[in-house]
Every structure is written in C-alpha cells, then in structure tokens.
Motif scaffolding. Structure first.
Motif, mmCIF file in Angstrom:
data_model
loop_
_atom_site.group_PDB
_atom_site.id
_atom_site.type_symbol
_atom_site.label_atom_id
_atom_site.label_comp_id
_atom_site.label_asym_id
_atom_site.label_seq_id
_atom_site.Cartn_x
_atom_site.Cartn_y
_atom_site.Cartn_z
ATOM 1 N N PRO A 48 90.361 107.891 42.705
ATOM 2 C CA PRO A 48 89.486 108.941 43.242
ATOM 3 C C PRO A 48 88.033 108.486 43.318
ATOM 4 O O PRO A 48 87.545 107.752 42.457
ATOM 5 N N SER A 62 84.913 118.475 45.174
ATOM 6 C CA SER A 62 85.678 117.813 46.240
ATOM 7 C C SER A 62 85.601 116.308 46.044
ATOM 8 O O SER A 62 84.584 115.774 45.587
ATOM 9 N N THR A 63 86.680 115.645 46.393
ATOM 10 C CA THR A 63 86.743 114.188 46.266
ATOM 11 C C THR A 63 87.817 113.665 47.192
ATOM 12 O O THR A 63 88.509 114.440 47.865
ATOM 13 N N ARG A 64 87.951 112.361 47.220
ATOM 14 C CA ARG A 64 88.998 111.708 47.997
ATOM 15 C C ARG A 64 89.675 110.659 47.129
ATOM 16 O O ARG A 64 89.027 110.000 46.318
ATOM 17 N N ALA A 118 96.674 111.847 46.675
ATOM 18 C CA ALA A 118 95.721 112.935 46.443
ATOM 19 C C ALA A 118 95.578 113.185 44.950
ATOM 20 O O ALA A 118 96.577 113.334 44.233
ATOM 21 N N GLU A 141 92.197 117.914 47.393
ATOM 22 C CA GLU A 141 90.901 117.249 47.441
ATOM 23 C C GLU A 141 89.750 118.235 47.260
ATOM 24 O O GLU A 141 88.599 117.845 47.298
#
Length: 651
Positions: free
Chosen positions: A328, A350-352, A356, A375
C-alpha cells in the motif's frame, strides 16, 4: 494458294497465297519433349517457282546457328550421314523433300538437345537457302505444373500438370500424387493441339485451407509399357489471414521487477505484429513472433496489453492483463483539526495497493470503527466527546506490506469539575483542592463568601497554588485559621471553587472531609503517648525497687503517702533515667518513620515525642495518679511480697 502434301502421317500445311514465289518455311515456334523420349518437328518449306532443281532437292538441319560459315552442329543431312556426334543414330527425316516436307524426328533426346533448329534447302547450284525461322525445342526432365500466382485459403484452386505429346510412338499419361489429405479433389484431362504440336494436361481442383499451407503435391508423367516416368513436386503456398494470435497468459508481477510479453501470430504471409497498451503502440515488427520487454515495472504499467496481427488478408488480436503487485502507498487522511464537543466528524482514508489493502482505523493504538477491504474508508464520529480527543491512525495492509498515516483531533469543551475537589482538615488548618478538566485548560479561582474575597493569588492568611497537566488544572489553598467548629467538632468551612474557559463557567461549594492521614496521626500519637508514659512508670518503679535493696530492707512494706516525694527520690538517679527516656524517644521516632513509609506522606507528621505539643482539643492525653497503699481489697495497696504499686488511669 499453294497446297502441299507430305507423307500420309503428316497433315497438309496451308500456305499463304503469295508463298509460291518466296523462300519460306513453316514450323512450330516452340515444341517440347520429355528426356529419353522422341520429338517430331513438323516442317514445310517453299522456294521460288522459277527455280528448277537440276539434281534433285536436298535438305540440312542445323542446331543453334543458321549460317554454315559459323559451322553449326549438323543435326541431319540428306546427302550424307555425316552429322554431329550428339545426333548420330538419333535423327531421321520423316518428310519428302520433293514434296517440300522437311519434318524431322529426333529419338532419345536429352537436355543437351534443347535449343533452336534451322532448316536449309539445297536445290543445286547457287539455289541454296537457309531459312531464318526456327523451332525452339525444350527437352524436359519433369512435367510442368501451372500454379496460380496466388493461392488464397478458402478460395477454389486449379492446378494443371502438362506433358508434351509429340512422340508418335509413345503417348504419355498423367496422375497426381499426395492428394489424400485434400478436401474433395477433382481431376480432369485434356489434350491441346496447336501448330502441329500436342500437349496433354490434367487439372486438379480443390479448396485449400490454412492447414494445407506448405503441404506437398506432385504430378507424375509416365509412358505405358516403358520405364520412362517423370515427377514434379510442389509445396502449396496458401495465403491466409491470421488464424491465431498467442500471447502469455495474464500474469502478476511485483513492482520493480521485469517481465517479457510474447506474441506469436499464425498467418501467411507473416503479419505485421504490434503490441498495444491502450491506444499507444509500443512495438511492431513483420515476423511470426514479437516479444515486448518491460523493465522496472510500476503500477502505471498495470493494464491490458493487446497483440495485433495484420498481413493484408485479415487482422486478429489477443489481449492479456498485466497485474502489478505492490504494498500500500502512504494513505491520504484529513488534516489534524480542532473541534468543539458535540461536532460530528467524517474521517477519510484513501490509498492504493495491489491486491486491494484492508484499511483499519486506530485511536491511540486501539481499534475503532470497522475494517474495510477497499481503497477508501470513512470513519464517522457522531457528536464527539472529550474522550474522542487523540491521535487517529489509518493503517493500510496487504500481503506485500503496510503503510499508515495519522491525524490529531483536539476536542474543545466546557470545564468539568473532578471528584477530587474538596476541603480537608490538615495540621496547619484547612486545605481546599479544586480540580477541573477542560479545553482550553480551565481557570480556577476560590471564593470565600464570608470574607467576600476571590482568591487567585497568595496573601498572608492562606497559600494559593495552581498546576496544569494537559487539559487538567488543579488549584489549592491552605487556610491557616480553622475558624468556628460545628457540632461534630470539625471546622466550619465556606469555600467556593469557580472553573471557567471559553466554553463555560461553573461554581460549586467544596465539601469538608477529614483527611485520613491527619486522623491516623492523632490515633497513632495517642497510642504512642500512653505507651511512653507507661514505660516511664515502669522505669520509676524499677529504680525505686533497686534503691530499697541498697538500703538493706528489700522486704519492707512501704506506703507512699506522698507520691511527689517518692518521684523526687527517683530523680536522684538522673543519669539512668535520662538513658531510659532517650531510648523511649528513639522508639517514638522509629515508629513515626514506619508510619511515614506506610502512608507515603511526609512533612505533616512529627515524632511521637513531639506529639505532646498538639492542641489539647486535638489529642486525648494520659495522666499519672499515685495512690497511697491500701488493703488488697481496694483498688491499690501493698503486694504480698511487701512492694508498693500504683495504677494508671486515663482521664
């Protein structure tokens, strides 16, 4: 028009109207034969009508050149048998020269006999003429196959095999080879005659498929009743559109690694192969396969890759999905904020990551909210309370790693009084403590209604002390005058505590409570005092008893009519008595030290020996009363052994 007739085996030739007056010859332009077979070259010649052959008509066949002065090889000569060695025993004139028929037979021909053949007429004297026209002989060692310039898949195809039929004694036959794998082949035979030459043909008809590309086909020509056989083999070149595009299976790679994408296209001719990423062409080449190298892949390289093959006969493509796995990224969260108690908040994280990640909200290290596998995670805090103040951390995790981001929420709220707020009785007087929590930190003031004084600084009658620890403020005052007492003997206290900040103010009356450590000191001091006095009495008796023994009257009964005089006598031995009292005081000091260790306090207690200095109303003192000797039936008197005794009473 002149009509010439030759031998019965040779058909008559039709000459043009003006041919009778010219040197002319008629023979086929081209003729062919199979090796080791024979060939007949039809020939008719003319000469001017005014010429009368004086000694008959003779003829000569030359090979390669029409001019004798160049000494061309002699194929046939009617005057003699002198011919080129390559034609000895092989040639024969089939026509009658007097009938102007110059037809020639060549047996057992070989490929070396391929070339041009010229005829020369000899009418005697100067009437000798070599005709410039010639026949081109082609000696074949294999049959001809007529293949179309382009063979296209799924379109009907005709292949024709040819064999010359110009040998009167042998008739060829044609058959196709390796046709078992063809779908529904058809065969047809035909004989074509032109300019007194004949060609036998056999046509194969079928519909080719891509699978037939490169397949072997053959045509066989043979002469029955002989050992002569000839074959011709061909490979089918079937043009077809791309029928398959093979690529790697969709795959997963780690961020930062390298990967090779392979593409192979089945088509004829080879296709133009292009690797596409979205609408972007990354690489192309005209070949049967192309490989795309990707180094140090990033999440931006993740997506659909398409291989496109186009060869002009059709187009085809196949795609694959390249997944880039990575831990992440650092989550994006709200900025740290300050809110008022009761506000409803929505915290976004929020993240990427790939796969997932799961998102978890933690407050001061403890789980809050729910764990989400997405996300984006939103933590809603409804009507936040002061307990919601702290650090909030969003933790993103997947199988490849973890990352987190934090924010601080500061909750501002009106001051709240803590239960530790009270007044207690201490040795110096009364101590009042006021504790409150709030944000901003509350301001604490004491108010004495009886004196109409608001205390926020130190004066001569009390001490004022404040301390702030985080959002908690503590205020303390010490009243040195105890004032009046109520029925239970406790001082009368009337102290108000006022707490305030930007969000509110509150004032309360502090309750009076007896301080536990002070009460313990009183109890322990009383018990210690009694113990010390008892020890002193025991010491006095011990000294008096020793003095009686020294006077030689150990068994004498003594009646103390005047205790004060007896106590005065005891004081004569001052040195011994001081030692014993000193031991008593040391014992009291040790007891006080133990008490300090037990209560964990210091500074408010004194040694047992000093407890007599406390006010009489705070301690109950023990007193000694020396009573004269009485009979044993009374409360005191003489012992059976003659000694005197006293009793201690507490008043």
């Amino acid at each position: 028009m002149c009509i010439l007739y030759v031998e019965e085996s040779i058909e008559p030739l039709s000459l043009p109207p003006d041919a009778s007056c010219q040197w002319n010859v008629w023979l086929p332009r081209d003729i062919s034969a199979m090796t080791n077979s024979c060939v007949v070259i039809p020939c008719t010649f003319m000469y001017p009508s005014g010429i009368r052959p004086s000694r008959g008509i003779h003829g000569i066949w030359y090979f390669g050149q029409p001019y004798p002065q160049l000494f061309p090889p002699v194929v046939f000569k009617s005057r003699t048998d002198v011919v080129h060695e390559s034609y000895k025993g092989r040639t024969k004139l089939l026509g009658d020269l007097h009938q102007r028929n110059c037809t020639l037979l060549i047996n057992n021909i070989g490929t070396e006999h391929t070339g041009r053949y010229y005829f020369r007429a000899d009418l005697g004297g100067a009437n000798i003429y070599t005709y410039p026209d010639f026949t081109e002989l082609k000696v074949l060692d294999q049959p001809n196959i007529d293949v179309p310039e382009e063979i296209v898949s799924d379109e009907s195809l005709e292949l024709t095999c040819y064999a010359p039929d110009n040998c009167p004694d042998m008739t060829p036959e044609i058959q196709w080879m390796y046709t078992d794998y063809l779908p529904d082949p058809e065969f047809s035979t035909d004989l074509v005659e032109e300019s007194n030459t004949a060609v036998l043909s056999n046509t194969l008809t079928f519909t080719p498929r891509p699978m037939h590309n490169g397949q072997l086909l053959g045509c066989r020509v043979y002469y029955p009743n002989t050992t002569l056989a000839y074959e011709r083999l061909i490979n089918l070149d079937v043009k077809y559109a791309p029928r398959s595009v093979w690529v790697n299976a969709s795959s997963e790679v780690m961020e930062g690694s390298s990967v090779t994408l392979h593409c192979e296209v089945d088509s004829n001719p080879p296709a133009r192969i292009a690797w596409m990423f979205g609408d972007q062409e990354l690489l192309w080449d005209t070949a049967s396969n192309v490989s795309l190298m990707l180094d140090d892949v990033t999440p931006a390289n993740e997506g659909i890759y398409t291989c496109v093959g186009d060869n002009g006969y059709g187009i085809m493509n196949t795609s694959l999905y390249l997944a880039v796995k990575y831990p992440p990224h650092e989550p994006m969260v709200n900025d740290s904020i300050t809110v008022v108690e009761g506000t409803t908040l929505a915290l976004h994280c929020s993240t990427r990551g790939s796969p997932a990640p799961t998102l978890t909200w933690l407050k001061d290290g403890q789980l809050v909210g729910t764990i989400t596998a997405d996300e984006l995670s939103v933590l809603t805090i409804a009507e936040i309370t002061p307990q919601g103040d702290g650090q909030y951390r969003c933790l993103a995790e997947n199988e490849h790693g973890r990352a987190s981001s934090s924010l601080n929420i500061t909750v501002e709220y009106a001051p709240v009084l803590l239960e530790e707020s009270k007044c207690t009785v201490v040795r110096e007087g009364v101590q009042c403590v006021c504790m409150a929590t709030g944000n901003p930190e509350p301001t604490i003031e004491f108010y004495l209604p009886d004196l109409n004084i608001t205390i926020n600084e130190t004066d001569g009658r009390y001490n004022f002390y404040t301390h702030t620890d985080g959002h908690t403020s503590t205020g303390m005052i010490k009243l040195r005058e105890k004032g009046e007492r109520v029925d239970n003997g406790s001082p009368a206290v009337n102290v108000h505590c006022s707490i305030s900040n930007a969000y509110g103010r509150e004032s309360i009356l502090l309750e009076l409570q007896q301080e536990k450590k002070y009460m313990m000191a009183v109890i322990v001091g009383t018990i210690g005092g009694v113990a010390v006095i008892a020890f002193i009495i025991a010491a006095v008796r011990y000294v008096g008893h020793n003095n009686k023994k020294e006077n030689g009257n150990p068994r004498q009964d003594v009646v103390l009519e005047n205790p004060a005089l007896y106590y005065s006598a005891v004081k004569k031995d001052k040195q011994n008595l001081r030692k014993k009292v000193l031991k008593t005081e040391l014992l009291g000091s040790k007891f006080n030290s133990i008490l300090e260790e037990t209560t964990g306090e210091d500074g408010d207690y004194q040694s047992v020996g000093s407890m007599a200095g406390l006010e009489r109303q705070e301690l109950n003192y023990a007193s000694l009363e020396f009573i004269g000797a009485r009979s044993r039936e009374g409360a005191s008197g003489r012992r059976d052994d003659g000694s005197n005794y006293t009793e201690i009473k507490a008043k």
